[in-house]
Scaffold this motif. Sequence first.
Motif, PDB file in Angstrom:
ATOM      1  N   THR A  34       1.865   9.975   5.672  1.00 30.19           N
ATOM      2  CA  THR A  34       1.549   9.637   4.284  1.00 30.19           C
ATOM      3  C   THR A  34       1.286  10.895   3.463  1.00 30.19           C
ATOM      4  OG1 THR A  34       0.548   7.563   5.045  1.00 30.19           O
ATOM      5  CG2 THR A  34       0.031   8.271   2.805  1.00 30.19           C
ATOM      6  N   LYS A  56       0.837  -1.189   0.000  1.00 30.70           N
ATOM      7  CA  LYS A  56       0.000   0.000   0.000  1.00 30.70           C
ATOM      8  C   LYS A  56       0.876   1.244   0.000  1.00 30.70           C
ATOM      9  CE  LYS A  56      -3.772  -2.232   2.564  1.00 30.70           C
ATOM     10  NZ  LYS A  56      -4.606  -2.204   3.794  1.00 30.70           N
ATOM     11  N   ASP A  65       0.783   3.830   1.919  1.00 30.44           N
ATOM     12  CA  ASP A  65       1.275   4.222   3.241  1.00 30.44           C
ATOM     13  C   ASP A  65       2.402   3.311   3.722  1.00 30.44           C
ATOM     14  OD1 ASP A  65      -1.394   2.760   5.302  1.00 30.44           O
ATOM     15  OD2 ASP A  65      -0.359   2.040   3.507  1.00 30.44           O
ATOM     16  N   GLU A  66       2.422   2.049   3.257  1.00 32.31           N
ATOM     17  CA  GLU A  66       3.522   1.157   3.614  1.00 32.31           C
ATOM     18  C   GLU A  66       4.807   1.600   2.917  1.00 32.31           C
ATOM     19  OE1 GLU A  66       1.599  -2.508   2.368  1.00 32.31           O
ATOM     20  OE2 GLU A  66       1.499  -3.161   4.452  1.00 32.31           O
TER      21      GLU A  66
END
Length: 406
Positions: free
Chosen positions: A374, A361, A363-364
């Motif tokens: 983020t 993702k 945000d990861e």
Amino acid sequence: MPSLPLRIDLFALIMLLGVAQGLFLGIFFLSGQRGRVIANRCIGWAMLAQAAIVAEIFLDYTNYTFRVLWLVDFAEPFNFLPGPLLFLFVYSRIHREPPRFWYLHLIPFGIWVLNSISWHHQPLTYKYNSYIESIHPEMPFLPWKMYHDTDFTGLRDYINEMTLLSCLLYSVGSLWVIAQAVRHEGRPLLGALPHRLAQLRNLTLFFVLFPVLIVVVKPQFKEDLGDYLLACYITFTIYATTLLVMSGSDFFRDEAPTPVPAGSEETPPGALRPKYGKSALPDELEEALLTRLNQLFEEERPYLEADLSLPKLAQRLNTTPHHLSQLLNDRLNQSFFDLLATYRVRVAQELLQNPATAGLKIDEIAGRVGYNSTSAFHTAFKRLTGQTPAQFRDSPASPPSARTSS
């Protein structure tokens, strides 16, 4: 024509000093290597515009206008320059390039220049009457005849309101640009900021007070009689700009001892003992520090650490935060946070295009490249690539390019 004796007092002296300092700063920013930087050109022309505005008010206030009637209202078009030029300065200082279609911000100035042509081509008696109507309404008017229409826009009666609106809109716009940059670094706008952003914020706050002062002063005076107070405040902002420039200069700092060879009794091996001058570091030490910075970033990739700070990086490089910041600004034309963003976005590009990490993702990925926020990651990525991370992931692969170089 009737006239009045010259009036020289404290206000006149303050305004004269403002004109002189504004001319000096304008020439300073526009000359030499400084004049090649877009942001410097913007602030340089802004200083000259403010000097012209204060000069006209000085002539009116001291009654010297009676001796140079052909200069009546010569600075009116310049009312539309300080606001746009401040905004362009702030934007260019942060993004290192002006916004798209930057010239559109100068259209009101251009229109007013054309409008002033018809005004200046008028008999002196007309200008005399206009001057005393604004500054000395107690004096008798002279017979006059107008050559032609002096205001094809029909807006001259609203010059004060338009000046107020221009200053207000552009000062708010400048604060917004600064706030975006501050948000990217995860800091409060009114808190402690990196030196560059703190200077921009403080200068803009000085300018924000100008439209407020217009609202307070103008209703208290008939016609232009309160302009000398506004001119004194402009003088204050000019000198405040001077102080900001001086605060960022190495010239007034104590000079460090000249470097001695590594391994001597005074300097531990590998330590840097730079001197101040044109740069905080001599050329050979600059090159050595830049080489070590490149090597550290390539081998250890410390920019992926979320808590990396300028002091921590300087400690790893065995130098001081000031010298490291000086190197980044002089040789790479970047701040510390710009440098981190450049490297982090490069790694993020690799992760977004790598099939092995395609399932991560956004945000990861932001966390992997060192961002705790983020939104800060999105802002940095969009600023450097022109795309959001999601858009970049869906676009054809392109090799990232973010390296320091000597």
